[in-house]
Design an enzyme around this catalytic site. Structure first.
Site, short mmCIF file in Angstrom:
data_model
loop_
_atom_site.label_atom_id
_atom_site.label_comp_id
_atom_site.label_asym_id
_atom_site.label_seq_id
_atom_site.Cartn_x
_atom_site.Cartn_y
_atom_site.Cartn_z
N GLU A 199 1.04 -1.11 0.00
CA GLU A 199 -0.11 0.02 0.17
C GLU A 199 0.77 1.18 0.04
O GLU A 199 1.87 1.44 0.99
CB GLU A 199 -1.01 -0.15 1.21
CG GLU A 199 -1.83 1.22 1.26
CD GLU A 199 -2.83 1.26 2.37
OE1 GLU A 199 -3.34 2.07 2.59
OE2 GLU A 199 -3.42 0.02 2.63
N LYS B 122 -7.24 -0.57 11.29
CA LYS B 122 -6.80 -1.03 9.87
C LYS B 122 -5.37 -0.56 9.83
O LYS B 122 -4.54 -1.08 9.33
CB LYS B 122 -7.72 -0.91 8.61
CG LYS B 122 -7.15 -1.29 7.53
CD LYS B 122 -6.43 -0.59 6.73
CE LYS B 122 -6.10 -1.11 5.23
NZ LYS B 122 -5.25 -0.17 4.69
N ASP C 295 3.40 -14.58 11.75
CA ASP C 295 1.86 -15.02 11.18
C ASP C 295 0.91 -13.73 11.29
O ASP C 295 0.33 -13.51 12.54
CB ASP C 295 1.24 -15.97 11.96
CG ASP C 295 0.13 -16.70 11.22
OD1 ASP C 295 -0.82 -15.98 10.39
OD2 ASP C 295 -0.44 -17.89 11.58
N HIS D 292 -1.52 10.56 0.37
CA HIS D 292 -1.68 9.12 -0.27
C HIS D 292 -1.73 9.24 -1.69
O HIS D 292 -1.15 8.35 -2.32
CB HIS D 292 -3.03 8.43 0.39
CG HIS D 292 -3.53 7.08 0.12
ND1 HIS D 292 -2.64 5.99 0.47
CD2 HIS D 292 -3.97 6.61 -1.28
CE1 HIS D 292 -3.12 5.01 -0.23
NE2 HIS D 292 -3.91 5.27 -1.14
#
Length: 446
Positions: free
Chosen positions: A86, A282, A298, A395
Site C-alpha cells: 500500500e 486497519k 503470522d 496518499h
C-alpha cells in the site's frame, strides 16, 4: 473457468503445474509461463526452500520490501523492515518515527507473554466430580507431556497454568482444559498444539481408567485440542508523550493546542464508533502487519487476536488511546502480539532472517516492542493527516507512481508528471489527461 477437472495435480512437477494452469486459463499460455517463471529465485536451493512453505506452488509473488528508519525505541535506534504493497505506509511510519525521535522517542514495555491453548471435550460426569479429580489429572497431564515440554522448560518456558472450565450450561456435557504457556523466543504454535494433543490422550485414558468413576462417567470424547490465536495475556504497550507546546508546527493551519485537541477527539471517536474504529485499527495494522510479514511471523493470527481484543468490552473500539493531561500530550497503544524470532519461517525465509539481523537479532519480547511502536507510528501519521490536510493529499501523491506505471509512462514522462502534480490534486483521470497532452505536445506540456 477451468475447461476440465484434473486428478493428481499435487503430484505433478512444478513446471507441469504451471503449464497446465497456463493452458487452462490464459489466452497466451507461452507469455503466461514466461511471466510466472521470471519470478522464480535464481538460486535453486533457495527456491526449493520457498516452495516448501506452501503447496502446489507455480511461482513466487513479490511484495515491496521497504525500510522505515529513525525509530527511537526505549533509547535504542532501529531501522524497521516493512513488507507492504500500500502506498504511503512506509513513508508515513518513517515520518512519524523521525517526528518522535526528537521528542523522546517511543517507550515500550511488555505487559505479559502468556499464550493460551485449549482441550475441548465432552463427558457424562459432573463438573464437581471433575474438580475433585483435577489435582490428580493435572499431575498426569504434566507428567505424560514431559517428553514434549523438556526442551522448552530448559529455555525457561513451558506450561504455566492449567484450568478446567465448565460450559455444560451452554452446551450439554461440554468442558474445557484451558492451558497457559510460555514459549520464550518462539511463537510456539507447534509446541502448544503438541502438548495439547498429548493432554487429550492423557485425559481420555485417565477418565476411562479411573477407579472412582462409573461406567457411564467414563464416557469421554475429545472434540479438539488446539491453541487459541486470541492472546490477551501476550500483551505489549507502546507510547509517546511530549509537552503540547512541542507539537507546534505539525500543521500550518493549527497551533499546538488546536492540533492536540483535534487529534484527541479523533481517537475518542474511534472508541465510540465501530465504523470509524475498524478503519482506525486497519491503519494500525498497516504498520504491524508490514513488520510481521518482514520477520516471517503470522500476520493473520496477530490481526485476529487484535480485533478480538478491540472487542473485549462488548463493542469494537480503537486499540490506541490519547489523553491531554495539563499541558502534556500522551498517545499509546496496547495490543496482543504473539510473535517469534526462532522457529517457523523466521530463520528459514532468507529475507526474514535478514530482517531480524537488521533489527539486531532481537528476542521475541524486543520484536513485540518494535512491532507495537511501528503500529503506533503508523496510527499517529494517519490521524495527523486526517485531522489536518486530509488523508488523500499524501496518499495520492504516493499513488501517483502506481498510476503512471499503469499508464506505461516513460522515465522522462514520470519526471515531468511528478513535477507537474507537486501542487495539484492527483487522480487517475487527471494523470491520464496530462500524459495525453504531454505526448501530443511534449514541448509545451508541463
Amino acid at each position: 473457468m477451468s475447461k476440465k477437472t484434473i486428478q493428481g495435480f499435487s503430484k505433478m512437477e512444478k513446471s507441469e503445474k504451471l503449464q497446465w494452469v497456463a493452458n487452462q486459463f490464459s489466452t497466451d499460455p507461452d507469455q503466461f509461463v514466461q511471466t510466472l517463471s521470471s519470478f522464480g529465485h535464481p538460486d535453486e536451493q533457495i527456491q526449493r526452500v520457498i516452495d516448501g512453505f506452501s503447496e502446489n506452488t507455480i511461482s513466487n509473488f513479490v511484495m515491496p520490501y521497504g525500510i522505515a528508519p529513525n525509530f527511537l525505541i526505549n533509547q535504542n535506534w532501529y531501522s524497521v523492515p516493512m513488507v507492504i504493497e500500500e502506498s504511503s505506509v512506509v513513508a508515513a511510519a518513517s515520518s512519524a518515527a523521525k517526528f518522535w525521535s526528537t521528542r523522546g522517542g517511543f517507550q515500550t514495555r511488555i505487559i505479559n507473554t502468556l499464550k493460551v491453548g485449549q482441550v475441548h471435550f465432552t463427558w457424562n460426569g459432573s463438573f464437581s466430580q471433575l474438580e475433585i479429580l483435577f489435582p490428580e489429572l493435572r499431575k498426569a497431564l504434566i507428567s505424560e507431556s514431559k517428553a514434549i515440554t523438556a526442551n522448552m522448560e530448559q529455555r525457561g518456558g513451558g506450561i504455566s497454568d492449567i484450568r478446567i472450565l465448565d460450559f455444560s450450561d451452554l452446551e450439554p456435557r461440554y468442558f474445557q482444559l484451558s492451558v497457559r504457556f510460555q514459549t520464550c523466543d518462539s511463537m510456539g504454535a507447534n509446541f502448544i498444539n503438541s502438548v495439547l494433543e498429548s493432554f487429550g490422550q492423557t485425559l481420555i485414558s485417565f477418565i476411562e481408567s479411573h477407579p472412582s468413576l462409573s461406567d457411564n462417567e467414563r464416557d469421554v470424547t475429545v472434540v479438539m485440542a488446539i491453541l487459541s490465536n486470541y492472546t490477551p495475556e501476550c500483551l505489549v504497550r507502546a507510547e509517546v508523550s511530549c509537552p503540547i507546546a512541542d507539537l507546534q508546527g505539525v500543521c500550518d493551519d493549527l497551533d499546538a493546542q488546536a492540533f492536540a485537541k483535534k487529534f484527541n477527539q479523533a481517537v475518542k471517536i474511534a472508541h465510540l464508533d465501530p465504523y470509524r474504529a475498524t478503519t482506525h485499527n486497519k491503519g494500525i495494522y498497516n504498520g504491524i502487519d508490514a513488520v510481521v510479514l518482514a520477520t516471517g511471523n503470522d500476520f493473520r493470527a496477530i490481526e485476529a487476536a487484535g480485533h478480538t481484543y478491540a472487542s473485549r468490552s462488548g463493542q469494537y473500539r480503537s486499540l490506541s488511546s490519547c489523553s491531554l493531561e495539563g499541558e502534556r500530550f500522551h498517545f499509546w497503544l496496547e495490543v496482543p502480539l504473539a510473535v517469534g524470532t526462532v522457529g517457523g519461517l523466521t530463520r528459514l525465509h532468507p529475507l526474514a532472517d535478514k530482517s531480524l539481523e537488521m533489527l539486531g537479532n532481537p528476542s521475541a519480547e524486543e520484536l513485540m516492542m518494535i512491532i507495537a511502536a511501528t503500529g503506533l507510528a503508523q496510527n499517529f501519521a494517519a490521524l495527523k493527516s486526517l485531522v489536518t490536510t486530509g488523508i488523500q493529499k499524501g496518499h495520492m501523491k504516493m499513488h501517483l507512481m502506481n498510476i503512471l506505471h499503469h499508464l506505461l509512462a516513460k522515465p522522462e514522462e514520470i519526471l515531468k508528471a511528478t513535477l507537474y502534480f507537486e501542487n495539484k490534486a492527483v487522480s487517475f483521470n487527471a494523470v491520464r489527461d496530462y500524459l495525453k497532452e504531454l505526448r501530443a505536445s511534449p514541448q509545451t506540456a508541463g
